[in-house]
Design a protein around this motif. Structure first.
Motif, PDB file in Angstrom:
ATOM      1  N   UNK A  89       0.831  -1.205   0.000  1.00 57.18           N
ATOM      2  CA  UNK A  89       0.000   0.000   0.000  1.00 57.18           C
ATOM      3  C   UNK A  89       0.871   1.264   0.000  1.00 57.18           C
ATOM      4  N   UNK A  90       2.029   1.205   0.646  1.00 60.68           N
ATOM      5  CA  UNK A  90       2.955   2.340   0.622  1.00 60.68           C
ATOM      6  C   UNK A  90       3.517   2.546  -0.781  1.00 60.68           C
ATOM      7  N   UNK A  91       3.778   1.447  -1.501  1.00 59.76           N
ATOM      8  CA  UNK A  91       4.238   1.558  -2.891  1.00 59.76           C
ATOM      9  C   UNK A  91       3.173   2.249  -3.742  1.00 59.76           C
ATOM     10  N   UNK A  92       1.895   1.959  -3.452  1.00 59.13           N
ATOM     11  CA  UNK A  92       0.811   2.585  -4.205  1.00 59.13           C
ATOM     12  C   UNK A  92       0.758   4.093  -3.989  1.00 59.13           C
ATOM     13  N   UNK A  93       1.290   4.560  -2.870  1.00 53.09           N
ATOM     14  CA  UNK A  93       1.348   6.000  -2.603  1.00 53.09           C
ATOM     15  C   UNK A  93       2.610   6.612  -3.206  1.00 53.09           C
ATOM     16  N   UNK A  94       3.762   6.052  -2.843  1.00 50.89           N
ATOM     17  CA  UNK A  94       5.043   6.637  -3.243  1.00 50.89           C
ATOM     18  C   UNK A  94       5.358   6.378  -4.710  1.00 50.89           C
ATOM     19  N   UNK A  95       4.877   5.246  -5.233  1.00 48.67           N
ATOM     20  CA  UNK A  95       5.246   4.866  -6.595  1.00 48.67           C
ATOM     21  C   UNK A  95       4.305   5.346  -7.668  1.00 48.67           C
ATOM     22  N   UNK A  96       3.205   5.985  -7.295  1.00 45.31           N
ATOM     23  CA  UNK A  96       2.234   6.393  -8.301  1.00 45.31           C
ATOM     24  C   UNK A  96       2.832   7.406  -9.277  1.00 45.31           C
ATOM     25  N   UNK A 114      -0.301 -11.053  -1.964  1.00 41.99           N
ATOM     26  CA  UNK A 114      -0.916 -10.390  -3.109  1.00 41.99           C
ATOM     27  C   UNK A 114      -0.944  -8.866  -3.005  1.00 41.99           C
ATOM     28  N   UNK A 115      -0.618  -8.229  -4.125  1.00 41.89           N
ATOM     29  CA  UNK A 115      -0.672  -6.769  -4.233  1.00 41.89           C
ATOM     30  C   UNK A 115      -1.924  -6.326  -4.983  1.00 41.89           C
ATOM     31  N   UNK A 116      -2.967  -7.158  -4.974  1.00 40.51           N
ATOM     32  CA  UNK A 116      -4.171  -6.886  -5.771  1.00 40.51           C
ATOM     33  C   UNK A 116      -4.842  -5.565  -5.416  1.00 40.51           C
ATOM     34  N   UNK A 117      -4.776  -5.182  -4.145  1.00 41.17           N
ATOM     35  CA  UNK A 117      -5.372  -3.910  -3.740  1.00 41.17           C
ATOM     36  C   UNK A 117      -4.482  -2.736  -4.139  1.00 41.17           C
ATOM     37  N   UNK A 149      -2.789  -9.984 -12.397  1.00 45.38           N
ATOM     38  CA  UNK A 149      -3.346  -9.327 -13.580  1.00 45.38           C
ATOM     39  C   UNK A 149      -4.859  -9.424 -13.591  1.00 45.38           C
ATOM     40  N   UNK A 150      -5.399 -10.579 -13.242  1.00 47.57           N
ATOM     41  CA  UNK A 150      -6.849 -10.767 -13.234  1.00 47.57           C
ATOM     42  C   UNK A 150      -7.500 -10.176 -11.993  1.00 47.57           C
ATOM     43  N   UNK A 151      -6.937 -10.467 -10.839  1.00 47.93           N
ATOM     44  CA  UNK A 151      -7.563 -10.060  -9.576  1.00 47.93           C
ATOM     45  C   UNK A 151      -7.487  -8.547  -9.387  1.00 47.93           C
ATOM     46  N   UNK A 152      -6.348  -7.961  -9.745  1.00 55.24           N
ATOM     47  CA  UNK A 152      -6.178  -6.531  -9.556  1.00 55.24           C
ATOM     48  C   UNK A 152      -7.090  -5.697 -10.423  1.00 55.24           C
ATOM     49  N   UNK A 153      -7.522  -6.241 -11.569  1.00 48.59           N
ATOM     50  CA  UNK A 153      -8.376  -5.488 -12.486  1.00 48.59           C
ATOM     51  C   UNK A 153      -9.855  -5.810 -12.307  1.00 48.59           C
ATOM     52  N   UNK A 154     -10.214  -6.602 -11.315  1.00 46.73           N
ATOM     53  CA  UNK A 154     -11.636  -6.899 -11.074  1.00 46.73           C
ATOM     54  C   UNK A 154     -12.401  -5.601 -10.784  1.00 46.73           C
ATOM     55  N   UNK A 155     -13.527  -5.386 -11.422  1.00 45.38           N
ATOM     56  CA  UNK A 155     -14.266  -4.136 -11.177  1.00 45.38           C
ATOM     57  C   UNK A 155     -14.723  -3.978  -9.738  1.00 45.38           C
ATOM     58  N   UNK A 156     -15.111  -5.096  -9.103  1.00 43.61           N
ATOM     59  CA  UNK A 156     -15.703  -5.025  -7.768  1.00 43.61           C
ATOM     60  C   UNK A 156     -14.979  -5.959  -6.794  1.00 43.61           C
ATOM     61  N   UNK A 157     -13.678  -5.850  -6.736  1.00 47.42           N
ATOM     62  CA  UNK A 157     -12.890  -6.693  -5.838  1.00 47.42           C
ATOM     63  C   UNK A 157     -13.303  -6.461  -4.386  1.00 47.42           C
ATOM     64  N   UNK A 158     -13.688  -7.522  -3.648  1.00 49.47           N
ATOM     65  CA  UNK A 158     -14.083  -7.335  -2.239  1.00 49.47           C
ATOM     66  C   UNK A 158     -12.939  -6.772  -1.405  1.00 49.47           C
ATOM     67  N   UNK A 159     -13.286  -5.959  -0.412  1.00 53.85           N
ATOM     68  CA  UNK A 159     -12.338  -5.389   0.543  1.00 53.85           C
ATOM     69  C   UNK A 159     -11.322  -4.471  -0.129  1.00 53.85           C
ATOM     70  N   UNK A 161     -11.098  -0.804  -3.017  1.00 52.77           N
ATOM     71  CA  UNK A 161     -11.876   0.200  -3.759  1.00 52.77           C
ATOM     72  C   UNK A 161     -12.308  -0.340  -5.123  1.00 52.77           C
ATOM     73  N   UNK A 162     -13.529  -0.014  -5.528  1.00 51.51           N
ATOM     74  CA  UNK A 162     -13.981  -0.386  -6.859  1.00 51.51           C
ATOM     75  C   UNK A 162     -13.176   0.372  -7.916  1.00 51.51           C
TER      76      UNK A 162
END
Length: 365
Positions: A89-96, A114-117, A149-159, A161-162
């Motif tokens: 999650x920190x990579x998602x902030x700093x690496x964006x 998994x980094x799906x979120x 690749x599949x899980x991270x791009x799910x439109x409505x991944x549980x737990x 953000x959509x």
């Protein structure tokens, strides 16, 4: 399911602090150690956010130094499991801002947990640019990366953000599923099915069209992938999904039931009913048999929910009999209301019989 304490405990965060301190050749990771001592009372989401923010505080502000430290930590086999989730999650902030290097780091982190979120902020920020990277993951030798690749791009991944762009139009991500629906890993194929099921909730015809294309050149595993991916449509009686899987809504059957053995049920008890289905047609038939409970709402109206009974092939003249105990034990996701409820038997998406029963809700002290 494990609790937040078990998934991201104080010990886990303390171990993460030591791991990152070793990678940085620093005496300690002060923000993480402080965070580890302050997790009591925090739920899972709040814990992830708190630990993520501590990681960002302890690690360098500039992306190249941040990335280098995380990659050094990846050389440590102990850097694995739930301690890596807030780092993702920190990579998602700093690496964006870095974007492609940020996604590359998540690709290397995902085998640890998994980094799906964490990929989703990239997909929300620039779907086309992110998908260009994600599509390359479908050919990765590591099944964890292919699943990402599949899980991270799910439109409505549980737990998580959509992805509003993919909820509105999931077609840009369909090539990811096309590349993976025959994957040798059941772990990956399960994600493909769940992604297809996400699509079916908002774009049922597209989900059926996609599944039909897969079945036109099937692998041995295709039928199972499609059945699981269209499960919501099958329960809902979607004609295209039923026809694709060979379940004609017009199948020739006679039905007895549901015959309710417990016409009055109290919350905490079971509804019990029996049923009998006879195939009267000239050829074998594939039957999907479900039941529908129409729960009474607070305003006195009813709302239906479909539950699975069985999927069976019946020969001409063959009869299937069965019974079901449906629990009305209290659950956190449903509030029961007293009144006349309804149970229906559904064969290949079409209601074939129904019966009423009363539900009593005890009044608390």
């Amino acid at each position: 399911m494990p609790t937040a304490d078990e998934l991201l405990s104080a010990d886990t965060v303390s171990n993460l602090a030591r791991t990152l301190a070793r990678a940085a050749r620093a005496p300690r990771s002060p923000a993480l150690l402080t965070c580890a001592a302050a997790l009591d009372g925090l739920g899972y989401g709040a814990r992830v956010a708190a630990v993520r923010d501590a990681v960002l505080a302890d690690l360098p502000d500039d992306w190249p130094a941040f990335e280098a430290l995380v990659r050094t930590a990846l050389e440590d086999p102990g850097f694995a499991g739930w301690m890596t989730f807030p780092v993702n999650e920190a990579v998602a902030v700093r690496g964006l801002a870095a974007f492609e290097p940020g996604l590359a780091l998540l690709r290397d982190l995902t085998p640890r947990l998994t980094a799906e979120s964490a990929v989703r902020p990239f997909l929300r920020a620039d779907p086309g640019r992110a998908l260009a990277v994600v599509r390359t993951w479908t050919g990765d030798p590591d099944p964890h990366v292919r699943r990402l690749a599949s899980e991270g791009t799910r439109p409505r991944l549980p737990w998580a953000p959509q992805l509003p762009a993919f909820v509105a139009d999931p077609r840009p991500a369909v090539p990811v599923l096309d590349a993976l629906h025959r994957d040798p890993s059941a772990y990956v194929r399960r994600s493909v099915s769940n992604h297809l099921n996400d699509i079916s909730r908002d774009h049922p015809d597209l989900a059926v069209e996609t599944a039909a294309a897969w079945r036109s050149d099937p692998a041995a595993t295709t039928d199972r992938v499609v059945r699981h991916g269209l499960r919501t449509l099958i329960k809902a009686g979607h004609p295209g999904a039923l026809a694709l899987l060979g379940h004609s809504p017009d199948v020739a059957v006679t039905v007895r039931g549901p015959v309710v053995a417990t016409p009055r049920v109290t919350v905490g008890e079971y509804l019990v009913f029996e049923y009998e289905v006879t195939h009267t047609g000239p050829l074998p038939a594939e039957l999907v048999i479900d039941y529908v409970i129409h729960h009474v709402k607070a305003n006195g109206t009813r709302t239906p929910k479909v539950f699975k009974l069985t999927t069976r092939a019946l020969a001409p003249g063959e009869t299937l009999t069965g019974s079901r105990r449906h629990s009305f034990k209290p659950i956190t996701t449903r509030r029961y209301h007293p009144g006349e409820h309804l149970v229906q038997l559904q064969v290949n998406g079409r209601v074939r019989g129904e019966a009423g029963f009363s539900l009593d809700v005890p009044v608390g002290p």
